[in-house]
Design a protein around this motif. Structure first.
Motif, PDB file in Angstrom:
ATOM      1  N   GLY A  18       0.784  -1.228   0.000  1.00 37.34           N
ATOM      2  CA  GLY A  18       0.000   0.000   0.000  1.00 37.34           C
ATOM      3  C   GLY A  18       0.814   1.276   0.000  1.00 37.34           C
ATOM      4  O   GLY A  18       2.027   1.275  -0.188  1.00 37.34           O
ATOM      5  N   ALA A  19       0.094   2.372   0.228  1.00 39.63           N
ATOM      6  CA  ALA A  19       0.656   3.707   0.093  1.00 39.63           C
ATOM      7  C   ALA A  19       1.747   4.026   1.099  1.00 39.63           C
ATOM      8  O   ALA A  19       2.549   4.913   0.873  1.00 39.63           O
ATOM      9  CB  ALA A  19      -0.459   4.739   0.191  1.00 39.63           C
ATOM     10  N   SER A  20       1.814   3.328   2.206  1.00 43.25           N
ATOM     11  CA  SER A  20       2.794   3.671   3.242  1.00 43.25           C
ATOM     12  C   SER A  20       4.138   2.967   3.077  1.00 43.25           C
ATOM     13  O   SER A  20       5.081   3.286   3.801  1.00 43.25           O
ATOM     14  CB  SER A  20       2.229   3.344   4.620  1.00 43.25           C
ATOM     15  OG  SER A  20       2.059   1.948   4.754  1.00 43.25           O
ATOM     16  N   PHE A  21       4.261   2.045   2.144  1.00 44.71           N
ATOM     17  CA  PHE A  21       5.483   1.253   2.042  1.00 44.71           C
ATOM     18  C   PHE A  21       6.728   2.115   1.869  1.00 44.71           C
ATOM     19  O   PHE A  21       7.698   2.005   2.623  1.00 44.71           O
ATOM     20  CB  PHE A  21       5.399   0.240   0.889  1.00 44.71           C
ATOM     21  CG  PHE A  21       6.662  -0.561   0.728  1.00 44.71           C
ATOM     22  CD1 PHE A  21       6.923  -1.629   1.567  1.00 44.71           C
ATOM     23  CD2 PHE A  21       7.600  -0.225  -0.232  1.00 44.71           C
ATOM     24  CE1 PHE A  21       8.099  -2.375   1.443  1.00 44.71           C
ATOM     25  CE2 PHE A  21       8.777  -0.952  -0.364  1.00 44.71           C
ATOM     26  CZ  PHE A  21       9.017  -2.027   0.472  1.00 44.71           C
ATOM     27  N   TYR A  22       6.745   3.004   0.859  1.00 51.91           N
ATOM     28  CA  TYR A  22       7.952   3.795   0.595  1.00 51.91           C
ATOM     29  C   TYR A  22       8.172   4.881   1.630  1.00 51.91           C
ATOM     30  O   TYR A  22       9.316   5.218   1.942  1.00 51.91           O
ATOM     31  CB  TYR A  22       7.929   4.351  -0.835  1.00 51.91           C
ATOM     32  CG  TYR A  22       8.115   3.249  -1.850  1.00 51.91           C
ATOM     33  CD1 TYR A  22       9.346   2.616  -1.997  1.00 51.91           C
ATOM     34  CD2 TYR A  22       7.052   2.810  -2.628  1.00 51.91           C
ATOM     35  CE1 TYR A  22       9.524   1.580  -2.893  1.00 51.91           C
ATOM     36  CE2 TYR A  22       7.214   1.774  -3.534  1.00 51.91           C
ATOM     37  CZ  TYR A  22       8.449   1.157  -3.664  1.00 51.91           C
ATOM     38  OH  TYR A  22       8.617   0.122  -4.543  1.00 51.91           O
ATOM     39  N   SER A  23       7.103   5.436   2.200  1.00 55.35           N
ATOM     40  CA  SER A  23       7.301   6.438   3.258  1.00 55.35           C
ATOM     41  C   SER A  23       7.882   5.768   4.505  1.00 55.35           C
ATOM     42  O   SER A  23       8.734   6.341   5.177  1.00 55.35           O
ATOM     43  CB  SER A  23       6.003   7.180   3.573  1.00 55.35           C
ATOM     44  OG  SER A  23       5.009   6.293   4.001  1.00 55.35           O
ATOM     45  N   THR A  24       7.449   4.545   4.792  1.00 52.56           N
ATOM     46  CA  THR A  24       8.018   3.796   5.916  1.00 52.56           C
ATOM     47  C   THR A  24       9.485   3.469   5.645  1.00 52.56           C
ATOM     48  O   THR A  24      10.336   3.608   6.519  1.00 52.56           O
ATOM     49  CB  THR A  24       7.215   2.507   6.172  1.00 52.56           C
ATOM     50  OG1 THR A  24       5.872   2.867   6.451  1.00 52.56           O
ATOM     51  CG2 THR A  24       7.797   1.696   7.320  1.00 52.56           C
ATOM     52  N   TRP A  25       9.772   3.053   4.415  1.00 52.56           N
ATOM     53  CA  TRP A  25      11.153   2.737   4.036  1.00 52.56           C
ATOM     54  C   TRP A  25      12.038   3.969   4.227  1.00 52.56           C
ATOM     55  O   TRP A  25      13.111   3.893   4.831  1.00 52.56           O
ATOM     56  CB  TRP A  25      11.206   2.254   2.581  1.00 52.56           C
ATOM     57  CG  TRP A  25      12.601   2.024   2.099  1.00 52.56           C
ATOM     58  CD1 TRP A  25      13.350   0.902   2.282  1.00 52.56           C
ATOM     59  CD2 TRP A  25      13.436   2.961   1.400  1.00 52.56           C
ATOM     60  NE1 TRP A  25      14.608   1.082   1.727  1.00 52.56           N
ATOM     61  CE2 TRP A  25      14.680   2.327   1.185  1.00 52.56           C
ATOM     62  CE3 TRP A  25      13.249   4.256   0.934  1.00 52.56           C
ATOM     63  CZ2 TRP A  25      15.726   2.950   0.519  1.00 52.56           C
ATOM     64  CZ3 TRP A  25      14.299   4.886   0.280  1.00 52.56           C
ATOM     65  CH2 TRP A  25      15.520   4.231   0.076  1.00 52.56           C
ATOM     66  N   ALA A  26      11.596   5.128   3.733  1.00 50.50           N
ATOM     67  CA  ALA A  26      12.413   6.347   3.795  1.00 50.50           C
ATOM     68  C   ALA A  26      12.553   6.868   5.222  1.00 50.50           C
ATOM     69  O   ALA A  26      13.578   7.466   5.560  1.00 50.50           O
ATOM     70  CB  ALA A  26      11.808   7.425   2.904  1.00 50.50           C
ATOM     71  N   SER A  27      11.563   6.624   6.067  1.00 55.94           N
ATOM     72  CA  SER A  27      11.605   7.170   7.423  1.00 55.94           C
ATOM     73  C   SER A  27      12.726   6.572   8.274  1.00 55.94           C
ATOM     74  O   SER A  27      13.132   7.168   9.261  1.00 55.94           O
ATOM     75  CB  SER A  27      10.261   6.969   8.120  1.00 55.94           C
ATOM     76  OG  SER A  27      10.046   5.598   8.403  1.00 55.94           O
ATOM     77  N   SER A  28      13.244   5.428   7.880  1.00 57.84           N
ATOM     78  CA  SER A  28      14.322   4.806   8.648  1.00 57.84           C
ATOM     79  C   SER A  28      15.711   5.180   8.116  1.00 57.84           C
ATOM     80  O   SER A  28      16.711   4.665   8.576  1.00 57.84           O
ATOM     81  CB  SER A  28      14.162   3.281   8.633  1.00 57.84           C
ATOM     82  OG  SER A  28      14.359   2.786   7.316  1.00 57.84           O
TER      83      SER A  28
END
Length: 172
Positions: free
Chosen positions: A48-58
C-alpha cells in the motif's frame, strides 16, 4: 661505534601511520547508496501507500548519497516531480523522467525531493517516494545524531592528535 637513532625516523613512521588511520576514518563518512525499497525494489506490488514512506523514514539522506531504483523496464519508471504533483499523483509534468533501469539518482541538493512512477495508477497505489535531504550536519531543522560518522571522525582525530602530541613530548 653505532650511531644513535635519530628521533625523526620514528616520528616519521608515527606520522605515516597516523595519516593512514586518518584516511581510513574519512572513508567512513563517504556518501551512502540506498536501494529504494530494499529487496522489493521500485514496484507497485507492495504493502500500500505507506510502504515507501516507511522505508524512507528509517534512513538519513545526505547530499551526494545515491538512490538506486531497481525496476522492470517497460513496467515502471522514475519521475522526479514537484510536491503538488507528488501529492495529487499528477504524472504529466515531470521535472526529470527515467525509463531505463537501474536508475542511479545522486542527491545533489538539500531539501525535499519527490519521486513517482508514471505507469497506469501506480502512483495512486503507493509507488511514490518522498525524501528529505540534509547536509553532513543533518536535514534542515534537525540535529545530527550523536553517533554520526562525522562525530566519529572528529573524536578520532582529537584522539589521534593528542596521542601524537604525547608521543612527541615524551621523545624530547
Amino acid at each position: 661505534m653505532a650511531k644513535a637513532r635519530a628521533p625523526t625516523s620514528s616520528a616519521g613512521r608515527v606520522l605515516a601511520v597516523m595519516a593512514v588511520v586518518l584516511c581510513m576514518m574519512l572513508r567512513s563518512v563517504e556518501a551512502a547508496t540506498y536501494i529504494v525499497g530494499d529487496a522489493t525494489g521500485w514496484s507497485n506490488a507492495v504493502n500500500g501507500a505507506s510502504f515507501y514512506s516507511t522505508w524512507a523514514s528509517s534512513k538519513t539522506f545526505q547530499v551526494d548519497d545515491v538512490l538506486v531504483f531497481n525496476f522492470i523496464s517497460g513496467k515502471h519508471d522514475v519521475s522526479v516531480v514537484s510536491k503538488s504533483d507528488f501529492t495529487s499523483c499528477n504524472t504529466s509534468s515531470a521535472i526529470t523522467f527515467h525509463t531505463t533501469p537501474p536508475v542511479n539518482f545522486t542527491l545533489t541538493t538539500t531539501g525535499a525531493l519527490y519521486f513517482t512512477c508514471t505507469h497506469d495508477s501506480h502512483c495512486s497505489q503507493g509507488q511514490k517516494l518522498s525524501v528529505m535531504v540534509g547536509t553532513a550536519s543533518g536535514p534542515p531543522g534537525t540535529s545530527t545524531p550523536s553517533n554520526s560518522g562525522t562525530d566519529f571522525v572528529y573524536a578520532s582525530c582529537r584522539f589521534m592528535f593528542t596521542s601524537m602530541a604525547i608521543y612527541f613530548i615524551t621523545m624530547w
